[in-house]
Design an enzyme around this catalytic site. Structure first.
Site, short mmCIF file in Angstrom:
data_model
loop_
_atom_site.label_atom_id
_atom_site.label_comp_id
_atom_site.label_asym_id
_atom_site.label_seq_id
_atom_site.Cartn_x
_atom_site.Cartn_y
_atom_site.Cartn_z
N ALA A 183 6.95 25.38 63.38
CA ALA A 183 7.40 26.61 62.70
C ALA A 183 8.83 26.99 63.08
CB ALA A 183 6.45 27.76 63.02
N GLY A 215 11.86 26.18 61.84
CA GLY A 215 12.68 26.61 60.71
C GLY A 215 12.22 27.92 60.12
N ASP A 216 10.91 28.11 60.03
CA ASP A 216 10.37 29.36 59.49
C ASP A 216 10.72 30.53 60.40
OD1 ASP A 216 9.21 27.94 57.40
OD2 ASP A 216 7.34 27.64 58.49
#
Length: 309
Positions: A251, A253-254
């Site tokens: 996660a 990049g998120d």
């Protein structure tokens, strides 16, 4: 961008995660460990990152009419997210992601969209006022493309800034790209959108210019451990990240995207916002799982204070 409300439009998945020493080849069986089920989906991950970072956020999404969908909605609410636009869709299952994580903390992911397919333009119509009244709209590409385009068009009509994380990688029509204010591809996604293979800062600058030419004012090409190539109106530079020991990058990049938009909504300068987002992502990669790895605001602030001391 100004202080204001954030709307995230995107996907919700239940992540089934298995750690393996190396990814299997076609026809090969590998022995895994540490199997677990976690809540994920790019939209939900970014919404959680924004909520835990302190954003005033609502989330437009769909879950299935199953137990895990209800559990996910309750968890999102506990992450300071307005979940009223998250509906349980009758006779559909919540989206699923099957994830392998190798010894280098890289991942391979396969997805069944499930109820995410129900986020149609007609569904969006029921919640369009959320976008009309927002300062920013953050989206990814695990929702139907026609809905992403419709939401971007609505946002543009009402001066709501559009931030697009173009993941998973795919080609996109110029009609959508022309509606985007900030785009945040990684190297693979940037190549898919521009035809420029990004292996250096010069490549990143060329790819960014292609996206500027399509009407996007701010381009951020995320470069993993090398940081981010930030290009505003054609003026580009590298903004380095933080060096940490990565455990799981699922996660990252998120988390970066959710934290970035939160900081921009607080009127932070772009460089400061990117540094804040880098810090959030750096914390996330030192932890296993998707949403389980996303830090809270006080953790990000403490991390930054430690870096500066």
């Amino acid at each position: 961008m100004g202080k204001g409300k954030l709307v995230v439009l995107g996907s919700i998945n239940a992540d089934h995660i298995l750690n393996v020493r190396q990814f299997p080849q076609p026809g090969e069986t590998v022995i895994g460990s540490q199997y677990n089920v976690a809540f994920g989906g790019k939209g939900a991950n970014q919404a959680v990152a924004a909520g835990r970072s302190g954003a005033d956020i609502s989330f437009i999404a769909c879950v299935g009419s199953d137990d895990i969908g209800e559990r996910i909605r309750k968890q999102l609410a506990s992450d300071h997210i307005d979940t009223r636009p998250v509906e349980a869709i009758a006779d559909m299952t919540t989206g699923v992601a099957l994830i392998f994580v190798n010894a280098e903390a890289e991942n391979m992911i396969g997805i069944d969209a499930g109820a995410n397919k129900a986020l149609t333009p007609a569904y969006l119509d029921r919640y369009q006022q959320q976008i009309v009244e927002a300062s920013a709209l953050l989206m990814q590409l695990e929702s139907p493309l026609e809905s992403v385009i419709a939401a971007a068009r609505l946002a543009r009509q009402h001066n709501t800034q559009v931030i697009l994380n173009p993941a998973p990688a795919c080609e996109l029509p110029d009609t959508l790209l022309s509606l985007v204010d900030i785009i945040t591809p990684n190297e693979t996604e940037a190549e898919k959108l521009t035809g420029v293979k990004v292996t250096s800062e010069d490549d990143a600058a060329r790819a960014a210019q292609v996206l500027h030419d399509k009407g996007i004012a701010t381009v951020m090409i995320t470069l993993g451990s090398k940081g981010v190539w930030l290009s505003q109106q054609g003026q580009g530079k590298n903004v380095p990240g933080f060096k940490v020991r990565a455990v799981d990058t699922i996660a990252a990049g998120d988390t970066f995207n959710g934290a970035l938009v939160t900081a921009l909504l607080e009127d932070k300068p772009m460089d400061t916002a990117v540094r804040f987002a880098h810090a959030a992502a750096a914390i996330a990669v030192t932890r296993a799982g998707a949403q389980a790895s996303v830090p809270w605001r006080h953790e990000i602030d403490d991390f930054l204070a430690h870096q500066e001391s």
